[in-house]
Structures are given as structure tokens and as C-alpha cells.
Motif scaffolding. Structure first.
Motif, PDB file in Angstrom:
ATOM      1  N   PRO A 156       0.830  -1.212   0.000  1.00 34.40           N
ATOM      2  CA  PRO A 156       0.000   0.000   0.000  1.00 34.40           C
ATOM      3  C   PRO A 156       0.865   1.262   0.000  1.00 34.40           C
ATOM      4  O   PRO A 156       2.057   1.208   0.343  1.00 34.40           O
ATOM      5  N   ARG A 157       0.293   2.387  -0.345  1.00 35.26           N
ATOM      6  CA  ARG A 157       1.044   3.637  -0.408  1.00 35.26           C
ATOM      7  C   ARG A 157       1.640   4.030   0.936  1.00 35.26           C
ATOM      8  O   ARG A 157       2.699   4.651   1.000  1.00 35.26           O
ATOM      9  N   ASN A 158       0.933   3.718   2.028  1.00 37.68           N
ATOM     10  CA  ASN A 158       1.421   4.094   3.345  1.00 37.68           C
ATOM     11  C   ASN A 158       2.321   3.022   3.951  1.00 37.68           C
ATOM     12  O   ASN A 158       2.629   3.052   5.136  1.00 37.68           O
ATOM     13  N   ALA A 159       2.738   2.065   3.135  1.00 40.29           N
ATOM     14  CA  ALA A 159       3.657   1.019   3.581  1.00 40.29           C
ATOM     15  C   ALA A 159       4.796   0.916   2.568  1.00 40.29           C
ATOM     16  O   ALA A 159       4.918   1.734   1.666  1.00 40.29           O
ATOM     17  N   GLY A 160       5.624  -0.098   2.728  1.00 41.33           N
ATOM     18  CA  GLY A 160       6.731  -0.264   1.794  1.00 41.33           C
ATOM     19  C   GLY A 160       7.747   0.863   1.896  1.00 41.33           C
ATOM     20  O   GLY A 160       7.847   1.552   2.906  1.00 41.33           O
ATOM     21  N   ALA A 161       8.497   1.061   0.811  1.00 36.84           N
ATOM     22  CA  ALA A 161       9.600   2.022   0.823  1.00 36.84           C
ATOM     23  C   ALA A 161       9.248   3.368   0.204  1.00 36.84           C
ATOM     24  O   ALA A 161      10.085   4.269   0.192  1.00 36.84           O
ATOM     25  N   TYR A 162       8.023   3.531  -0.294  1.00 35.39           N
ATOM     26  CA  TYR A 162       7.693   4.741  -1.061  1.00 35.39           C
ATOM     27  C   TYR A 162       7.931   6.032  -0.284  1.00 35.39           C
ATOM     28  O   TYR A 162       8.611   6.944  -0.771  1.00 35.39           O
ATOM     29  N   THR A 163       7.360   6.142   0.891  1.00 36.80           N
ATOM     30  CA  THR A 163       7.499   7.387   1.657  1.00 36.80           C
ATOM     31  C   THR A 163       8.953   7.704   1.947  1.00 36.80           C
ATOM     32  O   THR A 163       9.408   8.843   1.805  1.00 36.80           O
ATOM     33  N   PHE A 164       9.702   6.690   2.353  1.00 39.99           N
ATOM     34  CA  PHE A 164      11.121   6.871   2.662  1.00 39.99           C
ATOM     35  C   PHE A 164      11.904   7.296   1.428  1.00 39.99           C
ATOM     36  O   PHE A 164      12.679   8.255   1.457  1.00 39.99           O
ATOM     37  N   MET A 165      11.693   6.609   0.317  1.00 38.60           N
ATOM     38  CA  MET A 165      12.495   6.848  -0.871  1.00 38.60           C
ATOM     39  C   MET A 165      12.105   8.127  -1.598  1.00 38.60           C
ATOM     40  O   MET A 165      12.965   8.883  -2.054  1.00 38.60           O
ATOM     41  N   SER A 166      10.807   8.392  -1.733  1.00 36.84           N
ATOM     42  CA  SER A 166      10.363   9.528  -2.541  1.00 36.84           C
ATOM     43  C   SER A 166      10.871  10.848  -1.984  1.00 36.84           C
ATOM     44  O   SER A 166      11.278  11.739  -2.738  1.00 36.84           O
ATOM     45  N   ARG A 167      10.848  10.994  -0.672  1.00 36.46           N
ATOM     46  CA  ARG A 167      11.316  12.245  -0.073  1.00 36.46           C
ATOM     47  C   ARG A 167      12.803  12.450  -0.302  1.00 36.46           C
ATOM     48  O   ARG A 167      13.251  13.569  -0.576  1.00 36.46           O
ATOM     49  N   ARG A 168      13.560  11.393  -0.206  1.00 34.41           N
ATOM     50  CA  ARG A 168      15.008  11.513  -0.389  1.00 34.41           C
ATOM     51  C   ARG A 168      15.375  11.717  -1.852  1.00 34.41           C
ATOM     52  O   ARG A 168      16.315  12.450  -2.164  1.00 34.41           O
ATOM     53  N   ILE A 169      14.641  11.077  -2.752  1.00 38.08           N
ATOM     54  CA  ILE A 169      14.886  11.280  -4.180  1.00 38.08           C
ATOM     55  C   ILE A 169      14.596  12.728  -4.570  1.00 38.08           C
ATOM     56  O   ILE A 169      15.367  13.365  -5.293  1.00 38.08           O
ATOM     57  N   GLU A 170      13.494  13.263  -4.067  1.00 39.31           N
ATOM     58  CA  GLU A 170      13.130  14.638  -4.409  1.00 39.31           C
ATOM     59  C   GLU A 170      14.064  15.642  -3.755  1.00 39.31           C
ATOM     60  O   GLU A 170      14.519  16.605  -4.402  1.00 39.31           O
ATOM     61  N   ASN A 171      14.390  15.439  -2.479  1.00 36.68           N
ATOM     62  CA  ASN A 171      15.221  16.406  -1.758  1.00 36.68           C
ATOM     63  C   ASN A 171      16.668  16.410  -2.222  1.00 36.68           C
ATOM     64  O   ASN A 171      17.314  17.459  -2.238  1.00 36.68           O
ATOM     65  N   SER A 172      17.199  15.259  -2.587  1.00 32.75           N
ATOM     66  CA  SER A 172      18.620  15.178  -2.921  1.00 32.75           C
ATOM     67  C   SER A 172      18.904  15.171  -4.416  1.00 32.75           C
ATOM     68  O   SER A 172      19.987  15.577  -4.846  1.00 32.75           O
ATOM     69  N   LEU A 173      17.932  14.724  -5.225  1.00 36.22           N
ATOM     70  CA  LEU A 173      18.154  14.645  -6.665  1.00 36.22           C
ATOM     71  C   LEU A 173      17.249  15.584  -7.459  1.00 36.22           C
ATOM     72  O   LEU A 173      17.409  15.724  -8.669  1.00 36.22           O
ATOM     73  N   GLY A 174      16.289  16.204  -6.778  1.00 31.06           N
ATOM     74  CA  GLY A 174      15.399  17.140  -7.448  1.00 31.06           C
ATOM     75  C   GLY A 174      14.419  16.477  -8.397  1.00 31.06           C
ATOM     76  O   GLY A 174      13.951  17.110  -9.343  1.00 31.06           O
ATOM     77  N   ILE A 175      14.106  15.218  -8.143  1.00 30.68           N
ATOM     78  CA  ILE A 175      13.210  14.461  -9.018  1.00 30.68           C
ATOM     79  C   ILE A 175      11.946  14.096  -8.246  1.00 30.68           C
ATOM     80  O   ILE A 175      12.013  13.503  -7.170  1.00 30.68           O
ATOM     81  N   SER A 176      10.801  14.435  -8.793  1.00 26.62           N
ATOM     82  CA  SER A 176       9.525  14.050  -8.196  1.00 26.62           C
ATOM     83  C   SER A 176       9.052  12.753  -8.850  1.00 26.62           C
ATOM     84  O   SER A 176       8.997  12.670 -10.085  1.00 26.62           O
ATOM     85  N   VAL A 177       8.736  11.779  -8.039  1.00 25.24           N
ATOM     86  CA  VAL A 177       8.301  10.491  -8.568  1.00 25.24           C
ATOM     87  C   VAL A 177       6.814  10.292  -8.320  1.00 25.24           C
ATOM     88  O   VAL A 177       6.306  10.557  -7.234  1.00 25.24           O
ATOM     89  N   ALA A 178       6.119   9.844  -9.362  1.00 30.20           N
ATOM     90  CA  ALA A 178       4.732   9.409  -9.183  1.00 30.20           C
ATOM     91  C   ALA A 178       4.767   8.046  -8.505  1.00 30.20           C
ATOM     92  O   ALA A 178       5.811   7.390  -8.460  1.00 30.20           O
ATOM     93  N   VAL A 179       3.626   7.609  -7.991  1.00 27.81           N
ATOM     94  CA  VAL A 179       3.607   6.333  -7.280  1.00 27.81           C
ATOM     95  C   VAL A 179       2.526   5.430  -7.841  1.00 27.81           C
ATOM     96  O   VAL A 179       1.414   5.865  -8.150  1.00 27.81           O
ATOM     97  N   ALA A 180       2.883   4.162  -8.004  1.00 22.97           N
ATOM     98  CA  ALA A 180       1.927   3.111  -8.340  1.00 22.97           C
ATOM     99  C   ALA A 180       1.986   2.103  -7.204  1.00 22.97           C
ATOM    100  O   ALA A 180       3.028   1.473  -6.976  1.00 22.97           O
ATOM    101  N   ALA A 181       0.893   1.988  -6.461  1.00 22.18           N
ATOM    102  CA  ALA A 181       0.864   1.118  -5.286  1.00 22.18           C
ATOM    103  C   ALA A 181      -0.580   0.795  -4.940  1.00 22.18           C
ATOM    104  O   ALA A 181      -1.522   1.390  -5.494  1.00 22.18           O
ATOM    105  N   ARG A 182      -0.764  -0.124  -4.036  1.00 24.40           N
ATOM    106  CA  ARG A 182      -2.105  -0.378  -3.531  1.00 24.40           C
ATOM    107  C   ARG A 182      -2.589   0.841  -2.749  1.00 24.40           C
ATOM    108  O   ARG A 182      -1.771   1.619  -2.236  1.00 24.40           O
ATOM    109  N   PRO A 183      -3.901   1.024  -2.638  1.00 26.94           N
ATOM    110  CA  PRO A 183      -4.418   2.144  -1.832  1.00 26.94           C
ATOM    111  C   PRO A 183      -3.974   2.015  -0.375  1.00 26.94           C
ATOM    112  O   PRO A 183      -3.617   0.927   0.086  1.00 26.94           O
TER     113      PRO A 183
END
Length: 210
Positions: A156-183
Motif C-alpha cells: 500500500p502507499r502508506n507502507a513499503g519504501a515509497y514514503t522513505f524513498m520519494s522524499r530523499r529522491i526529491e530532496n537530494s536529486l530534485g526528481i519528483s516520482v509518481a507512485v503506483a501502489a495499492r491504496p
């Protein structure tokens, strides 16, 4: 996985970038060689630190997870980020980058190959903490023509690595990632196989719909 990631003292802004000094190391390997190198590193390092491996047992029998003998040879080591071997010849054709972690990558690769999508690369993040900033930047730089970035996960979106990874990817690499996950769910997964399979197929479809 998300519970262990929440326990790390990794910095969201990655300034300074994570290093071996963080309190917990977390990995999600997808090949036998990667698993081997993780265990070997845990023994040979001069310090002791918790290592959490979240890879499921299903990869023990997965044909795609098997490694060549040379991947265990002297001079080889654990790779925090695995590039897509299917794009090694001409990365300039890639328009979409799918970032993922763990066995979910194999389902994505199967779907990509069945659809014969030559403009899509699937990048596996094997080492989650420390956040592999330099390794990820090095791989992403190969795909200068990429226009879409998606983080895909089976959780689900509130589980897995998405929250952890997306913030670091955006903050350090300047890339915003869309997400495909369970609700978002209050539990890890449904106990009904038919519903679970339907959700899985929807995540795969959503990943390639961006």
C-alpha cells in the motif's frame, strides 16, 4: 519494511548524504549474488551494525534471481542500485524510469517485455538504508532523455519504501516520482487471494499507465 525504515536515523535532506554510520542497514536484494555479498559484508566489516534483509523466500526459487558464477568472484561486491540490463545498449531511447525494490521488479520486467516497451527502464534499489544517493545519481545520469519517473511497489502507499524513498529522491536529486501502489490500508494485505491478485494487476497496470 516501512517500520524498519522509520527506525533509521537517515536524513531526508541527505545533507550530508547517508553513510555507513547510520544506525541500521536495510536491504531488499533480488539476486543470489546480492544476498551473498550482503552476508559476506556483514561478517568482514570491522564493526557490527544491525542488517535487516526484507527479501522474501519466493526469490530462492525464482529463475530470474539466479546469478552467474562470475558475480561471486573476487572484486565483486553488493550493489545498492541495479541498473536495467535490457537498456545497456542505448539508454538514450529511455523516456520512462520505473524505480522499485525487491521481487516486484520481476513482475514489472515481465509486463514490460510482454508489452515490448523499448522506452522504459526498470531500476532496482537494493540498498534502502543507507540511502544510495551516489549510486542512484550515477545510474539516473545515464538516462538523460527520461521524462517520467515512477516509484512502483506491491505494498500500500502508506507502507513499503515509497514514503522513505520519494522524499530523499526529491530532496537530494530534485526528481519528483509518481507512485503506483495499492491504496492506503490499515493492514499489510488482504487475506483473500482473488482480491490480492486483482490489486496486484492494478498496480502493474497503473505503473505503465503513467
Amino acid at each position: 519494511m516501512e517500520r524498519f525504515l522509520q527506525l533509521t536515523d537517515s536524513r531526508e535532506d541527505q545533507n550530508p548524504p547517508d553513510g555507513d554510520h547510520i544506525n541500521i542497514h536495510i536491504a531488499n536484494p533480488t539476486t543470489s549474488a546480492q544476498y551473498f555479498h550482503l552476508l559476506r559484508r556483514q561478517i568482514v566489516t570491522p564493526w557490527r551494525k544491525p542488517l535487516v534483509i526484507v527479501s522474501p523466500k519466493i526469490l530462492i526459487r525464482h529463475s530470474k534471481a539466479a546469478s552467474k558464477i562470475h558475480e561471486f568472484a573476487p572484486g565483486t561486491t553488493f550493489m545498492p542500485v541495479l541498473d536495467d540490463p535490457a537498456t545497456s545498449t542505448d539508454p538514450s531511447k529511455i523516456k520512462k524510469l520505473i524505480l522499485t525494490s525487491g521481487k516486484h521488479a520481476y513482475a514489472l520486467m515481465k509486463e514490460r517485455d510482454e508489452k515490448k516497451l523499448n522506452d522504459t527502464a526498470i531500476i532496482r534499489v537494493e540498498g534502502l538504508a543507507p540511502f544510495p544517493l551516489d549510486d542512484l545519481r550515477k545510474v539516473l545520469q545515464r538516462y538523460s532523455g527520461a521524462q517520467k519517473y515512477i516509484w512502483s511497489q506491491e505494498e500500500p502507499r502508506n507502507a513499503g519504501a515509497y514514503t522513505f524513498m520519494s522524499r530523499r529522491i526529491e530532496n537530494s536529486l530534485g526528481i519528483s516520482v509518481a507512485v503506483a501502489a495499492r491504496p492506503e490500508l490499515a493492514h499489510t494485505a488482504t487475506a483473500i487471494g482473488e482480491i490480492h491478485e486483482k490489486e496486484h494487476n492494478q498496480v502493474i497496470a497503473d505503473t505503465f499507465a503513467f
